[in-house]
Design an enzyme around this catalytic site. Structure first.
Site, mmCIF file in Angstrom:
data_model
loop_
_atom_site.group_PDB
_atom_site.id
_atom_site.type_symbol
_atom_site.label_atom_id
_atom_site.label_comp_id
_atom_site.label_asym_id
_atom_site.label_seq_id
_atom_site.Cartn_x
_atom_site.Cartn_y
_atom_site.Cartn_z
ATOM 1 N N ASN A 1 -7.769 12.268 -10.652
ATOM 2 C CA ASN A 1 -8.550 12.647 -11.834
ATOM 3 C C ASN A 1 -8.463 14.161 -11.990
ATOM 4 O O ASN A 1 -7.923 14.855 -11.136
ATOM 5 C CB ASN A 1 -10.007 12.165 -11.732
ATOM 6 C CG ASN A 1 -10.704 12.733 -10.518
ATOM 7 O OD1 ASN A 1 -10.759 13.947 -10.337
ATOM 8 N ND2 ASN A 1 -11.205 11.854 -9.664
ATOM 9 N N SER B 1 -2.919 4.820 -14.159
ATOM 10 C CA SER B 1 -3.852 4.525 -15.255
ATOM 11 C C SER B 1 -4.180 3.051 -15.438
ATOM 12 O O SER B 1 -5.005 2.715 -16.306
ATOM 13 C CB SER B 1 -3.333 5.059 -16.608
ATOM 14 O OG SER B 1 -3.584 6.451 -16.711
ATOM 15 N N THR B 2 -3.550 2.150 -14.673
ATOM 16 C CA THR B 2 -3.742 0.708 -14.917
ATOM 17 C C THR B 2 -4.927 0.129 -14.146
ATOM 18 O O THR B 2 -5.200 -1.070 -14.226
ATOM 19 C CB THR B 2 -2.481 -0.088 -14.547
ATOM 20 O OG1 THR B 2 -2.299 -0.036 -13.123
ATOM 21 C CG2 THR B 2 -1.258 0.431 -15.258
ATOM 22 N N GLY B 3 -5.634 0.939 -13.401
ATOM 23 C CA GLY B 3 -6.820 0.447 -12.686
ATOM 24 C C GLY B 3 -8.077 0.888 -13.406
ATOM 25 O O GLY B 3 -8.369 0.450 -14.523
ATOM 26 N N ASP C 1 0.844 -1.199 0.000
ATOM 27 C CA ASP C 1 0.000 0.000 0.000
ATOM 28 C C ASP C 1 0.883 1.254 0.000
ATOM 29 O O ASP C 1 1.668 1.457 0.930
ATOM 30 C CB ASP C 1 -0.874 -0.044 1.271
ATOM 31 C CG ASP C 1 -1.817 1.131 1.390
ATOM 32 O OD1 ASP C 1 -2.757 1.038 2.190
ATOM 33 O OD2 ASP C 1 -1.616 2.148 0.686
ATOM 34 N N ILE C 2 0.767 2.068 -1.001
ATOM 35 C CA ILE C 2 1.614 3.269 -1.147
ATOM 36 C C ILE C 2 1.420 4.229 0.032
ATOM 37 O O ILE C 2 2.348 4.989 0.366
ATOM 38 C CB ILE C 2 1.332 3.969 -2.491
ATOM 39 C CG1 ILE C 2 2.482 4.921 -2.868
ATOM 40 C CG2 ILE C 2 -0.014 4.704 -2.480
ATOM 41 C CD1 ILE C 2 2.418 5.429 -4.295
ATOM 42 N N GLY D 1 -9.869 3.795 -5.830
ATOM 43 C CA GLY D 1 -8.515 3.279 -6.036
ATOM 44 C C GLY D 1 -7.472 3.913 -5.137
ATOM 45 O O GLY D 1 -7.708 4.196 -3.967
ATOM 46 N N VAL D 2 -6.299 4.158 -5.734
ATOM 47 C CA VAL D 2 -5.200 4.716 -4.920
ATOM 48 C C VAL D 2 -5.532 6.142 -4.494
ATOM 49 O O VAL D 2 -5.154 6.585 -3.399
ATOM 50 C CB VAL D 2 -3.860 4.624 -5.686
ATOM 51 C CG1 VAL D 2 -3.809 5.597 -6.859
ATOM 52 C CG2 VAL D 2 -2.684 4.843 -4.760
ATOM 53 N N ASP D 3 -6.297 6.856 -5.306
ATOM 54 C CA ASP D 3 -6.736 8.223 -4.968
ATOM 55 C C ASP D 3 -7.539 8.195 -3.667
ATOM 56 O O ASP D 3 -7.299 8.965 -2.727
ATOM 57 C CB ASP D 3 -7.604 8.742 -6.121
ATOM 58 C CG ASP D 3 -7.832 10.247 -6.079
ATOM 59 O OD1 ASP D 3 -8.612 10.725 -6.923
ATOM 60 O OD2 ASP D 3 -7.250 10.929 -5.229
HETATM 61 N N1 APR Z 1 -1.377 1.526 -2.990
HETATM 62 C C1 APR Z 1 -0.736 1.292 -4.174
HETATM 63 N N2 APR Z 1 -1.373 1.038 -5.328
HETATM 64 C C2 APR Z 1 -2.733 1.009 -5.290
HETATM 65 C C3 APR Z 1 -3.477 1.247 -4.108
HETATM 66 C C4 APR Z 1 -2.739 1.510 -2.921
HETATM 67 N N3 APR Z 1 -3.348 1.757 -1.750
HETATM 68 N N4 APR Z 1 -4.809 1.151 -4.409
HETATM 69 C C5 APR Z 1 -4.882 0.857 -5.719
HETATM 70 N N5 APR Z 1 -3.645 0.757 -6.252
HETATM 71 C C6 APR Z 1 -3.243 0.449 -7.627
HETATM 72 C C7 APR Z 1 -4.239 -0.300 -8.475
HETATM 73 O O1 APR Z 1 -4.180 -1.694 -8.216
HETATM 74 C C8 APR Z 1 -3.714 0.044 -9.870
HETATM 75 O O2 APR Z 1 -2.654 -0.836 -10.218
HETATM 76 O O3 APR Z 1 -3.074 1.682 -8.296
HETATM 77 C C9 APR Z 1 -3.130 1.450 -9.698
HETATM 78 C C10 APR Z 1 -3.943 2.571 -10.331
HETATM 79 O O4 APR Z 1 -5.322 2.250 -10.235
HETATM 80 P P1 APR Z 1 -6.427 3.379 -9.887
HETATM 81 O O5 APR Z 1 -6.268 3.791 -8.490
HETATM 82 O O6 APR Z 1 -7.751 2.833 -10.330
HETATM 83 O O7 APR Z 1 -6.014 4.640 -10.788
HETATM 84 P P2 APR Z 1 -6.214 4.894 -12.351
HETATM 85 O O8 APR Z 1 -6.322 3.645 -13.135
HETATM 86 O O9 APR Z 1 -5.139 5.871 -12.694
HETATM 87 O O10 APR Z 1 -7.639 5.613 -12.405
HETATM 88 C C11 APR Z 1 -7.748 6.897 -11.856
HETATM 89 O O11 APR Z 1 -9.599 6.260 -10.510
HETATM 90 O O12 APR Z 1 -9.705 6.385 -8.256
HETATM 91 C C12 APR Z 1 -10.040 7.035 -9.400
HETATM 92 O O13 APR Z 1 -10.037 9.356 -8.796
HETATM 93 C C13 APR Z 1 -9.353 8.359 -9.531
HETATM 94 O O14 APR Z 1 -10.715 9.011 -11.377
HETATM 95 C C14 APR Z 1 -9.431 8.555 -11.012
HETATM 96 C C15 APR Z 1 -9.203 7.156 -11.549
#
Ligand code: APR
Length: 172
Positions: free
Chosen positions: A25, A118-120, A11-12, A33-35
C-alpha cells in the site's frame, strides 16, 4: 517467449528469485495478504528499510533488500483499488508491472516473481487483472533482454488455471 514466463502455484515468499514483487500500500509499512506474508518472512529489517523509502505512489515501484526471504530483493508496488473501472485502474495496474520490471532491469536482476496484484483486498477482477499482467510482462520481455524470466505466482488452483488459460492464449 514461453520459457521466459512461468506460472507457480503457492506462496511467493518461498521462491528463490532475484526479486519478488510485493502488492503493498502507499505507506509501504506492511499490511495483510501477500504484503503481510512478505514482511513476516523477511523479518523486521524489511520494515526498517521500508520506513526509509518514504512511501510509494500507486502504479510506481521501489526496491528493498529481501533479508530473511530466499529472494535477494523485494520490489514493492502499489496496485489500484478497484472502483468499477472508471478511475484509470487498468492503466495503473499495467504501470505496476512495467515499473516493477524497470526497477528490476535497472538493478541488473534477472528473475522476478509477481503476485496477482490488486486482486485481493483491492478487489480488481481477477481475469481482467490477469490479462493486463500477462500483456504488460510480455510486452516488456519482448523489448528487454536484461530480465530473463518472470514467474506469475498464483495463491490458489483457481488462479493457477486462470493464468494458464490467459498465458496460453498470449503465447498462441
Ligand atoms: N503468496 C502469493 N500470493 C499471495 C500470498 C502469498 N503468500 N498471499 C496472498 N496472495 C495473493 C492473494 O490471493 C491475491 O490473489 O496475492 C494477491 C493480492 O492480494 P492482496 O495481498 O490482498 O493484495 P492487493 O489486492 O493488492 O491489496 C493490497 O492489501 O495486504 C494489504 O498492505 C496491503 O493495503 C494493501 C492491500
Amino acid at each position: 517467449m514461453s520459457e521466459r514466463m512461468k506460472i507457480f502455484e503457492g506462496d511467493i515468499t518461498t521462491l528463490e528469485v532475484d526479486a519478488i514483487v510485493n502488492a503493498a500500500n502507499n505507506s509501504l509499512l506492511g499490511g495483510g495478504g501477500v504484503d503481510g506474508a512478505i514482511h513476516r518472512a523477511a523479518g523486521p529489517q524489511l520494515l526498517a528499510e521500508c520506513v526509509t523509502l518514504d512511501g510509494c505512489r500507486t502504479g510506481e515501484a521501489k526496491i528493498s533488500g529481501g533479508y530473511d526471504l530466499p529472494s535477494k530483493h523485494v520490489i514493492h508496488t502499489v496496485g489500484p483499488v478497484w472502483d468499477g473501472g472508471r478511475a484509470n485502474e487498468d492503466a495503473l495496474l499495467a504501470d505496476c508491472h512495467r515499473n516493477s520490471l524497470m526497477v528490476a532491469e535497472e538493478n541488473g536482476l534477472k528473475t522476478v516473481a509477481f503476485p496477482a496484484i490488486s486482486t485481493g483486498v483491492f478487489g480488481f477482477p481477477k481475469e481482467r487483472a490477469t490479462r493486463i499482467a500477462v500483456r504488460e510482462v510480455r510486452a516488456f520481455l519482448d523489448q528487454d533482454v536484461g530480465v530473463e524470466q518472470v514467474t506469475f505466482v498464483c495463491f490458489s488452483e483457481r488462479d493457477f488455471d486462470l493464468y494458464q488459460r490467459v498465458l496460453g492464449m498470449a503465447l498462441d
